[in-house]
Design an enzyme around this catalytic site. Structure first.
Site, PDB file in Angstrom:
ATOM      1  N   ASP A 125       0.851  -1.192   0.000  1.00  0.00           N
ATOM      2  CA  ASP A 125       0.000   0.000   0.000  1.00  0.00           C
ATOM      3  C   ASP A 125       0.886   1.240   0.000  1.00  0.00           C
ATOM      4  O   ASP A 125       2.036   1.191   0.445  1.00  0.00           O
ATOM      5  CB  ASP A 125      -0.858   0.046   1.277  1.00  0.00           C
ATOM      6  CG  ASP A 125      -2.021  -0.944   1.245  1.00  0.00           C
ATOM      7  OD1 ASP A 125      -2.307  -1.520   0.181  1.00  0.00           O
ATOM      8  OD2 ASP A 125      -2.642  -1.125   2.312  1.00  0.00           O
ATOM      9  N   ARG A 176      -1.325  -0.772  -8.377  1.00  0.00           N
ATOM     10  CA  ARG A 176      -2.687  -0.342  -8.042  1.00  0.00           C
ATOM     11  C   ARG A 176      -2.693   1.180  -8.148  1.00  0.00           C
ATOM     12  O   ARG A 176      -1.883   1.846  -7.508  1.00  0.00           O
ATOM     13  CB  ARG A 176      -3.064  -0.748  -6.622  1.00  0.00           C
ATOM     14  CG  ARG A 176      -4.437  -0.182  -6.206  1.00  0.00           C
ATOM     15  CD  ARG A 176      -4.665  -0.226  -4.706  1.00  0.00           C
ATOM     16  NE  ARG A 176      -4.636  -1.565  -4.181  1.00  0.00           N
ATOM     17  CZ  ARG A 176      -4.228  -1.858  -2.941  1.00  0.00           C
ATOM     18  NH1 ARG A 176      -3.792  -0.918  -2.135  1.00  0.00           N
ATOM     19  NH2 ARG A 176      -4.222  -3.111  -2.528  1.00  0.00           N
TER      20      ARG A 176
HETATM   21  C1  LIG Z   1      -8.796  -1.322  -3.242  1.00  0.00           C
HETATM   22  C2  LIG Z   1      -8.343   0.036  -2.797  1.00  0.00           C
HETATM   23  C3  LIG Z   1      -7.089   0.176  -2.245  1.00  0.00           C
HETATM   24  C4  LIG Z   1      -6.641   1.442  -1.849  1.00  0.00           C
HETATM   25  N1  LIG Z   1      -5.349   1.603  -1.413  1.00  0.00           N
HETATM   26  C5  LIG Z   1      -4.902   2.825  -1.141  1.00  0.00           C
HETATM   27  C6  LIG Z   1      -3.540   3.056  -0.822  1.00  0.00           C
HETATM   28  O1  LIG Z   1      -2.715   2.154  -0.792  1.00  0.00           O
HETATM   29  N2  LIG Z   1      -3.155   4.326  -0.535  1.00  0.00           N
HETATM   30  C7  LIG Z   1      -4.033   5.373  -0.565  1.00  0.00           C
HETATM   31  O2  LIG Z   1      -3.626   6.499  -0.310  1.00  0.00           O
HETATM   32  N3  LIG Z   1      -5.333   5.187  -0.857  1.00  0.00           N
HETATM   33  C8  LIG Z   1      -5.780   3.942  -1.139  1.00  0.00           C
HETATM   34  N4  LIG Z   1      -7.096   3.768  -1.465  1.00  0.00           N
HETATM   35  C9  LIG Z   1      -8.077   4.848  -1.205  1.00  0.00           C
HETATM   36  C10 LIG Z   1      -8.228   5.757  -2.383  1.00  0.00           C
HETATM   37  O3  LIG Z   1      -7.040   6.475  -2.582  1.00  0.00           O
HETATM   38  C11 LIG Z   1      -9.372   6.735  -2.152  1.00  0.00           C
HETATM   39  O4  LIG Z   1      -9.138   7.478  -1.016  1.00  0.00           O
HETATM   40  C12 LIG Z   1     -10.728   6.071  -2.007  1.00  0.00           C
HETATM   41  O5  LIG Z   1     -10.848   4.991  -2.878  1.00  0.00           O
HETATM   42  C13 LIG Z   1     -11.839   7.079  -2.330  1.00  0.00           C
HETATM   43  O6  LIG Z   1     -11.654   7.583  -3.608  1.00  0.00           O
HETATM   44  P1  LIG Z   1     -12.582   7.181  -4.837  1.00  0.00           P
HETATM   45  O7  LIG Z   1     -11.694   7.010  -6.017  1.00  0.00           O
HETATM   46  O8  LIG Z   1     -13.408   6.023  -4.515  1.00  0.00           O
HETATM   47  O9  LIG Z   1     -13.433   8.487  -5.126  1.00  0.00           O
HETATM   48  P2  LIG Z   1     -14.394   9.328  -4.191  1.00  0.00           P
HETATM   49  O10 LIG Z   1     -14.723  10.530  -4.996  1.00  0.00           O
HETATM   50  O11 LIG Z   1     -13.817   9.553  -2.834  1.00  0.00           O
HETATM   51  O12 LIG Z   1     -15.649   8.411  -4.008  1.00  0.00           O
HETATM   52  C14 LIG Z   1     -16.538   8.152  -5.075  1.00  0.00           C
HETATM   53  C15 LIG Z   1     -17.835   7.627  -4.480  1.00  0.00           C
HETATM   54  O13 LIG Z   1     -17.614   6.354  -3.866  1.00  0.00           O
HETATM   55  C16 LIG Z   1     -18.368   6.236  -2.679  1.00  0.00           C
HETATM   56  N5  LIG Z   1     -17.447   6.129  -1.550  1.00  0.00           N
HETATM   57  C17 LIG Z   1     -16.120   6.353  -1.531  1.00  0.00           C
HETATM   58  N6  LIG Z   1     -15.606   6.090  -0.316  1.00  0.00           N
HETATM   59  C18 LIG Z   1     -16.644   5.717   0.464  1.00  0.00           C
HETATM   60  C19 LIG Z   1     -16.750   5.300   1.817  1.00  0.00           C
HETATM   61  N7  LIG Z   1     -15.688   5.243   2.624  1.00  0.00           N
HETATM   62  N8  LIG Z   1     -17.974   4.962   2.275  1.00  0.00           N
HETATM   63  C20 LIG Z   1     -19.048   5.000   1.478  1.00  0.00           C
HETATM   64  N9  LIG Z   1     -19.015   5.388   0.183  1.00  0.00           N
HETATM   65  C21 LIG Z   1     -17.825   5.738  -0.317  1.00  0.00           C
HETATM   66  C22 LIG Z   1     -19.211   7.485  -2.569  1.00  0.00           C
HETATM   67  O14 LIG Z   1     -20.435   7.219  -3.220  1.00  0.00           O
HETATM   68  C23 LIG Z   1     -18.425   8.496  -3.360  1.00  0.00           C
HETATM   69  O15 LIG Z   1     -19.204   9.524  -3.879  1.00  0.00           O
HETATM   70  C24 LIG Z   1      -7.527   2.542  -1.944  1.00  0.00           C
HETATM   71  C25 LIG Z   1      -8.800   2.394  -2.503  1.00  0.00           C
HETATM   72  C26 LIG Z   1      -9.200   1.173  -2.956  1.00  0.00           C
HETATM   73  C27 LIG Z   1     -10.536   1.065  -3.606  1.00  0.00           C
END
Ligand SMILES: Cc1cc2nc3c(=O)[nH]c(=O)nc-3n(C[C@H](O)[C@H](O)[C@H](O)COP(=O)(O)OP(=O)(O)OC[C@H]3O[C@@H](n4cnc5c(N)ncnc54)[C@H](O)[C@@H]3O)c2cc1C
Length: 305
Positions: A125, A176
Site C-alpha cells: 500500500d 494499483r
Molecule cells: C482497493 C483500494 C485500495 C486502496 N489503497 C490505497 C492506498 O494504498 N493508498 C491510498 O492512499 N489510498 C488507497 N485507497 C483509497 C483511495 O485512494 C481513495 O481514497 C478512495 O478509494 C476514495 O476515492 P474514490 O476514487 O473512490 O473516489 P471518491 O470521490 O472519494 O468516491 C466516489 C464515491 O464512492 C463512494 N465512496 C467512496 N468512499 C466511500 C466510503 N468510505 N464509504 C461510502 N461510500 C464511499 C461514494 O459514493 C463516493 O461519492 C484505496 C482504494 C481502494 C478502492
C-alpha cells in the site's frame, strides 16, 4: 459534501471510539483472521477476488512489527488451507518503516518470501507522502533482487506520480492506481477534485503504455467509466487488468462489474488495530460522517441532561 458535513468530518477524531467502531464495522472484516477468511470466502463465492490487509497502523515497537509479519504468515497459510482466491496488502509503517528502513525491509522480505512459498502475491500500500520515496526505493530493491511477486500503489493525487510511472517503467510493475487518501499540501498534490481525476487518467494511460498490469482502484463512477473506456480502446483482455474496491463500499456496483466480465478485487482489512483505518473510511463517506456526528451530539446531550 455540504459545508456542515465537511466541518463535521474534521471533528471525527473527537468522536468516541465505540461510536467510530459501530459505524465503521462495514469496512472491516472483524478482529480475527477467521473473520477475514469468512469474508473472503463469501466474496469468492460471489465471483470476486480479495486482498487481505492485517491492520497495524498504530504500532510503535519492533516486536509489534515482527508480530505483523508473523500475522501475514498465518494469513498465507489460511488462504492456502481454505483454497481462497486472495493475495495480501501490506503497509510499510506496520512493518516498521517509521522505526527503521532496515527493520521494515527485513519484515517485508519475510512476508514476500512466505508469499512466494505459497505462490501468492504481495501489494505494498502507499501511505502519506513522507513515505513515498522509501516505499518506491524498497519496491525497486526487492524487485531488482528477483522478488517478482510484489506490486505497489501509486496515488493520482500526487503531482510526482506521472514521473514515478516513468521511473518505474523498466520494472514493468504491477500497480494499483488510486486517488490517494492522504490529504497533501498543494505544493506536492492536486487539491481540486477534477484535477485528481484528470491525473488519474493520465497516469492510467501512461501505465498501460509501459505495459504494466494495473489494478484500477476507485468507486468514482465517472472514473470507472473513463477507465473502462480506456481499457476497451486498448482491447485489453479481462486477465490484463483488474478493478478494485474497498470492503463495505458500493457493493451493488461491484456485482454489476463482475457480471459484466471484469475481474474485481475487494480490499479486506482485519485485526485489532482498526481505529485509524476506520476514521479514514468515515471521513471519505460524508453522509456517514454527518450521521455519526449527529448520533454523538445526541449521546453527549443525553449525558449532559
Ligand atoms: C482497493 C483500494 C485500495 C486502496 N489503497 C490505497 C492506498 O494504498 N493508498 C491510498 O492512499 N489510498 C488507497 N485507497 C483509497 C483511495 O485512494 C481513495 O481514497 C478512495 O478509494 C476514495 O476515492 P474514490 O476514487 O473512490 O473516489 P471518491 O470521490 O472519494 O468516491 C466516489 C464515491 O464512492 C463512494 N465512496 C467512496 N468512499 C466511500 C466510503 N468510505 N464509504 C461510502 N461510500 C464511499 C461514494 O459514493 C463516493 O461519492 C484505496 C482504494 C481502494 C478502492
Amino acid at each position: 459534501m455540504s459545508l456542515l458535513d465537511s466541518a463535521l468530518v474534521r471533528l471525527l477524531p473527537a468522536v468516541p471510539k465505540p461510536v467510530v467502531q459501530l459505524f465503521s464495522s462495514r469496512y472491516i472484516a472483524g478482529p480475527r483472521l477467521e473473520d477475514a477468511v469468512t469474508t473472503v470466502r463469501e466474496l469468492n463465492t460471489g465471483g470476486k477476488l480479495a486482498t487481505v490487509d492485517v491492520l497495524g497502523e498504530e504500532i510503535t515497537r519492533e516486536e509489534e512489527t515482527r508480530a505483523i509479519a508473523q500475522a501475514y504468515r498465518e494469513v498465507f497459510a489460511a488462504i492456502d488451507d481454505a483454497a481462497l482466491d486472495s493475495n495480501v496488502s501490506v503497509k510499510l509503517t506496520a512493518l516498521g518503516l517509521d522505526l527503521s528502513y532496515d527493520l521494515c525491509r527485513e519484515n517485508l522480505l519475510d512476508v514476500v518470501r512466505t508469499s512466494a512459498g505459497y505462490g501468492n502475491f504481495v501489494r505494498i500500500d502507499m501511505e502519506d507522502s513522507s513515505t513515498t520515496d522509501d516505499t518506491l526505493r524498497l519496491y525497486r530493491e526487492l524487485r531488482e533482487d528477483g522478488h517478482d511477486n510484489l506490486g505497489v500503489v501509486l496515488q493520482a493525487r500526487l503531482r510526482r506520480t506521472l514521473d514515478d510511472v516513468q521511473a518505474l517503467a523498466d520494472l514493468e510493475p504491477s500497480v494499483r492506481l488510486c486517488k490517494g487518501i492522504y490529504l497533501e499540501p498543494g505544493a506536492i498534490a492536486f487539491t481540486e477534485y477534477e484535477a485528481v481525476r484528470a491525473n488519474f487518467l493520465r497516469c492510467l494511460d501512461a501505465l498501460f503504455d509501459s505495459g504494466c498490469y494495473v489494478a484500477v482502484a476507485t468507486h468514482d463512477e465517472w472514473l470507472i467509466a473513463e477507465s473502462l473506456a480506456l481499457i476497451a480502446e486498448r482491447d485489453l483482455a479481462p486477465l490484463e487488468y483488474e478493478l478494485q474496491m474497498l470492503l463495505g463500499v458500493r457493493e451493488e456496483r461491484r456485482d454489476e462489474l463482475v457480471e459484466a466480465g471484469h475481474r474485481l478485487r475487494v480490499y479486506v482489512p482485519f485485526g485489532e488495530h482498526w481505529y485509524r483505518y476506520s476514521l479514514r473510511r468515515l471521513q471519505e463517506n460524508p453522509a456517514m460522517a454527518g450521521t455519526i456526528a449527529r448520533a454523538t451530539a445526541g449521546r453527549v446531550l443525553r449525558i449532559s441532561r
